[in-house]
Design an enzyme around this catalytic site. Sequence first.
Site, PDB file in Angstrom:
ATOM      1  N   LYS A  25       8.047   0.634   5.632  1.00  0.00           N
ATOM      2  CA  LYS A  25       6.924   1.447   5.138  1.00  0.00           C
ATOM      3  C   LYS A  25       5.597   0.861   5.568  1.00  0.00           C
ATOM      4  CE  LYS A  25       4.479  -0.093   2.514  1.00  0.00           C
ATOM      5  NZ  LYS A  25       3.540  -0.785   1.642  1.00  0.00           N
ATOM      6  N   THR A  26       4.667   1.617   5.964  1.00  0.00           N
ATOM      7  CA  THR A  26       3.234   1.310   6.059  1.00  0.00           C
ATOM      8  C   THR A  26       2.554   2.348   6.934  1.00  0.00           C
ATOM      9  OG1 THR A  26       1.466  -0.187   6.705  1.00  0.00           O
ATOM     10  CG2 THR A  26       3.511  -0.484   7.907  1.00  0.00           C
ATOM     11  N   ASP A  72       0.039   1.854   8.447  1.00  0.00           N
ATOM     12  CA  ASP A  72      -0.570   1.145   9.582  1.00  0.00           C
ATOM     13  C   ASP A  72       0.267   1.251  10.860  1.00  0.00           C
ATOM     14  OD1 ASP A  72      -2.316   0.452   7.645  1.00  0.00           O
ATOM     15  OD2 ASP A  72      -2.079  -1.702   7.808  1.00  0.00           O
ATOM     16  N   ASP A 103       5.507  -8.019   5.730  1.00  0.00           N
ATOM     17  CA  ASP A 103       5.605  -9.170   4.820  1.00  0.00           C
ATOM     18  C   ASP A 103       6.669  -8.939   3.747  1.00  0.00           C
ATOM     19  OD1 ASP A 103       3.705 -10.790   6.009  1.00  0.00           O
ATOM     20  OD2 ASP A 103       2.041  -9.874   4.918  1.00  0.00           O
ATOM     21  N   ARG A 136       1.201  -5.576  -5.026  1.00  0.00           N
ATOM     22  CA  ARG A 136       1.178  -6.512  -3.898  1.00  0.00           C
ATOM     23  C   ARG A 136       1.630  -7.926  -4.269  1.00  0.00           C
ATOM     24  NH1 ARG A 136      -0.657  -4.481   0.725  1.00  0.00           N
ATOM     25  NH2 ARG A 136      -2.126  -2.750   0.719  1.00  0.00           N
ATOM     26  N   GLY A 192       0.821  -1.216   0.000  1.00  0.00           N
ATOM     27  CA  GLY A 192       0.000   0.000   0.000  1.00  0.00           C
ATOM     28  C   GLY A 192       0.851   1.259   0.000  1.00  0.00           C
TER      29      GLY A 192
HETATM   30  P1  FBP Z   1       0.576  -1.865   3.592  1.00  0.00           P
HETATM   31  O1  FBP Z   1       0.655  -2.592   4.903  1.00  0.00           O
HETATM   32  O2  FBP Z   1       0.946  -2.676   2.421  1.00  0.00           O
HETATM   33  O3  FBP Z   1       1.352  -0.590   3.667  1.00  0.00           O
HETATM   34  O4  FBP Z   1      -0.935  -1.418   3.344  1.00  0.00           O
HETATM   35  C1  FBP Z   1      -1.745  -1.002   4.384  1.00  0.00           C
HETATM   36  C2  FBP Z   1      -3.127  -0.594   3.920  1.00  0.00           C
HETATM   37  O5  FBP Z   1      -3.168   0.783   3.636  1.00  0.00           O
HETATM   38  C3  FBP Z   1      -4.134  -0.974   4.987  1.00  0.00           C
HETATM   39  O6  FBP Z   1      -4.297   0.065   5.913  1.00  0.00           O
HETATM   40  C4  FBP Z   1      -5.360  -1.306   4.169  1.00  0.00           C
HETATM   41  O7  FBP Z   1      -6.167  -2.264   4.783  1.00  0.00           O
HETATM   42  C5  FBP Z   1      -4.790  -1.875   2.918  1.00  0.00           C
HETATM   43  O8  FBP Z   1      -3.528  -1.292   2.745  1.00  0.00           O
HETATM   44  C6  FBP Z   1      -5.654  -1.611   1.705  1.00  0.00           C
HETATM   45  O9  FBP Z   1      -5.102  -2.274   0.635  1.00  0.00           O
HETATM   46  P2  FBP Z   1      -5.387  -1.912  -0.891  1.00  0.00           P
HETATM   47  O10 FBP Z   1      -4.593  -0.700  -1.189  1.00  0.00           O
HETATM   48  O11 FBP Z   1      -4.858  -3.084  -1.615  1.00  0.00           O
HETATM   49  O12 FBP Z   1      -6.842  -1.659  -1.036  1.00  0.00           O
END
Ligand code: FBP
Length: 551
Positions: A199-200, A202, A173, A142, A78
């Site tokens: 990175k994230t 979250d 991951d 992803r 993400g």
């Molecule tokens: P990452 O952990 O890959 O950084 O992504 C986090 C996130 O933003 C979450 O908060 C959310 O649930 C998810 O990605 C949404 O994924 P997508 O962008 O595939 O809809």
Amino acid sequence: MTKSALQIARAAYQPKVPKTLKGVVALQEGQPTQSVSHQEAIRKLFPNTYEMPVIEFVAGKERKSYAPLNVGVILSGGQAPGGHNVIAGIYDGIQDMNPNSRLYGFILGPGGLLNHNYMELTADIINEYRNTGGFDIIGSGRDKLETKAQFDKGLEILKKLNIQALVIIGGDDSNTNACVLAEYYAQIGAGVQVIGCPKTIDGDLKNEMIETSFGFDTACKVYSEVIGNIQRDCNSARKYWHFIKLMGRSASHIALECALQVQPNICIISEEVEAKNQSLDDVIQYIADVVARRADDGNHFGTVLIPEGLIEFIPAIKRLIAELNDFLAEHDTEFKMIRKSEQRAYIIRKLSPENSDLYASLPESVARQLTLDRDPHGNVQVSLIETEKLLAEMVGKRLSEMAAEGKYKGKFATQVHFFGYEGRCAAPSNYDADYCYSLGYTAAGLIGEGKTGYMSSVRNTTAPASEWIAGGVPITMMMNMERRHGEMKPVIQKALVQLDGGPFRAFAARRDEWAIHTDYVYPGPIQYFGPAEVCDQPAKTLQIEQKGKKF
Ligand code: FBP
């Protein structure tokens, strides 16, 4: 391309960096490290990258000379504000080592490496993206990098471009996979180093050595700005309860940070729901009681923050999802052939009695969302589950029951919101712009020193940037063994909200007050220019966690 006035002004911003990265740099190595647990198992799986020391860059005496470096970079998962500055930092770092160095970006995430889809990132391209949000410079994806066949396929293009090092910018991951890749390339003598970057949005990739994952700061500030605006609106009209779901696939760090910033009436923390073994009913009752209590004071309005991952932390729903995962994995084709209108009844027939009853009690839309396709890591896509609607609806029902029993008198009108994508590509705050650039520049330094299997790390980040500590942490140090798809696998331990940690305790100490009174805080928009106390404040979570730490 037309640019906004802020974009133009922001392009000239010079990220602040640790003073040790500015001058002549030397490397200081600490003691050999161990993984957080399962040491023997991890040692066996990573014979080349286990027990490496933590590294710190310190002021050096003599400037080293470096041969030109060819480096590849991947943005994985993400989006998170600041990714472009990591890339700019890598670029400037390798250019400072040798101006003939080259940087290649793999397009749309790990898939770019596998499909040999890349572009060279030259100075004019990099300059267009400095201090901007988004991952659009090369795109993200992803795809998982985890099999030997994929590693070998990737190596073909790395060799063709004479790339000596690959930087993988990703979450837990992706960094786990970066470590497996580093180990594999070391084992076969591929001559390619692999470095990870945390990175994230979250915020769940952090530990003793990694203070925070980039993007968390900006995303939380964006969400807090709009929640603050909503709070002012609801305190003005005094007629709505706002149910606000916030991103954060698993951990509730984002919801907690926003709660600390805006002081809402209610914030649910998934980790607490799980620890207290609460049911969906318990959560509904808690919210309904606060609504009723505020109604007694004549306040028929309020805000409820809901972490996106909540549904998966309610123990009974967690069991339901686990059975659904297994069932759908086994009967995927059969399930997809069933008419949409009959899928719910089909699932109700097939599940065990306990899970079947729970599934049947869920509103139609949520039941459907639980059976949608999983993401490539096998996770339910919680961002697609409308928990905010589920809770608003169920609280409404409970209040009607309470009214019938004479336990509630009031008006209950709701608005629902989901804040997620709005914050992931915002222009990085000064904190993220500085932190990311330093992470990238540090990654370049680790490459220059010939390191592999390390995550770029920048610490002491609640101090002024000049005092930040840059270096590298062996990724194996963050690992433990966990059951994934029925098998024990080495993975980076995900950081959930600690109920005995400072940020949660600070929230828990005030939440009853915030529930009843209207103590809203209105943080306003991120400020990029102005006094440091307005522009450079790190997230509250980080400030609480770092308080009193000695470096
Ligand atoms: P990452 O952990 O890959 O950084 O992504 C986090 C996130 O933003 C979450 O908060 C959310 O649930 C998810 O990605 C949404 O994924 P997508 O962008 O595939 O809809």
